[in-house]
Enzyme design. Structure first.
Site, PDB file in Angstrom:
ATOM      1  CB  SER A   1     -24.029   1.302  45.674  1.00  0.00           C
ATOM      2  OG  SER A   1     -24.600   1.881  44.590  1.00  0.00           O
TER       3      SER A   1
ATOM      4  CB  SER B   1     -22.303   6.822  40.674  1.00  0.00           C
ATOM      5  OG  SER B   1     -21.651   6.199  39.538  1.00  0.00           O
ATOM      6  CD  GLU B   2     -24.858   1.043  38.031  1.00  0.00           C
ATOM      7  OE1 GLU B   2     -24.860   0.120  37.402  1.00  0.00           O
ATOM      8  OE2 GLU B   2     -26.109   1.874  37.910  1.00  0.00           O
ATOM      9  CG  ASN B   3     -19.175   3.702  40.715  1.00  0.00           C
ATOM     10  OD1 ASN B   3     -20.262   4.525  40.424  1.00  0.00           O
ATOM     11  ND2 ASN B   3     -17.672   4.175  40.686  1.00  0.00           N
TER      12      ASN B   3
END
Length: 219
Positions: free
Chosen positions: A88, A46-48
């Site tokens: 990320s 998840s890019e967060n």
């Protein structure tokens, strides 16, 4: 019958391979986490700032601090790691993601994607989509085949501002699985009960249909 959101996610999950690092976009793609096939291990990013995202939590597992990029609560799989969004995006931009699954407003026959903006409508921002389509080795798009007016979203040329150029490999819609290559959509599978004629009628871009097209299965 057109596929449900869950069925689209199940079909996407069948594209996963053992050892893959996979980024799941907001919307239908996040549902893929619930359908990872038995017998394989994948790391969902998840890019967060979460690598090792698990399925959606049950009521007793909810942790308000554990969220995905869409601000939905998620679980962490065994071996998960949590880090800054800067780290990320270094993973994404560095080409370390094997597969990205994301939604779109439009996709065209040359693999271009428009997913972040509709002119004259409120735009929250493009999120990480531009980095993801540039950095991933393989990209699958999930979407409805046509808009609410019945107009095709699989086009000769995208009309909306582009997110990425020549980057989409496959599209899984509520009607079909298609591969994009050589400037055309190639029909690989159709949703159960959906005819090839319906798919042809709802695909505005160049569509190649070769031989008998099998119905999708989900196992």
């Amino acid at each position: 019958m057109a596929l449900s959101r869950e069925q689209i996610a199940k079909r996407v999950a069948m594209e996963l391979q053992d050892g893959y690092y996979v980024n799941l976009g907001i919307g239908i793609p996040t549902l893929v986490a619930n359908y990872v096939p038995d017998g394989i291990e994948v790391m969902l990013q998840s890019e967060n700032g979460l690598l090792g995202m698990g399925p959606y939590p049950s009521t007793d597992q909810v942790d308000a601090d554990m969220i995905n990029a869409g601000k939905e609560t998620v679980t962490a799989a065994k071996g998960a790691a949590i880090f800054s969004s800067a780290e990320s995006f270094a993973m994404i931009r560095g080409g370390h993601v094997d597969l990205t699954v994301l939604g779109a407003f439009e996709v065209d026959q040359n693999g271009n994607i428009a997913s972040w903006m509709i002119p004259k409508k409120l735009v929250k921002g493009m999120g990480g989509a531009m980095d993801l389509v540039a950095g991933a080795k393989n990209i699958i798009c999930t979407m409805t085949h046509a808009n609410k007016h019945g107009e095709s979203k699989l086009l000769t040329e995208c009309s909306l501002p582009l997110t990425g150029v020549g980057c989409i490999n496959k599209v899984i819609t509520d009607l079909a699985l298609l591969e994009i290559k050589d400037g055309a959509f190639h029909l690989l599978e159709r949703a159960p009960g959906v005819s090839v004629d319906e798919i042809i009628a709802k695909t505005q871009g160049k569509l190649i249909v070769s031989g008998d097209i099998p119905e999708m299965t989900f196992s």
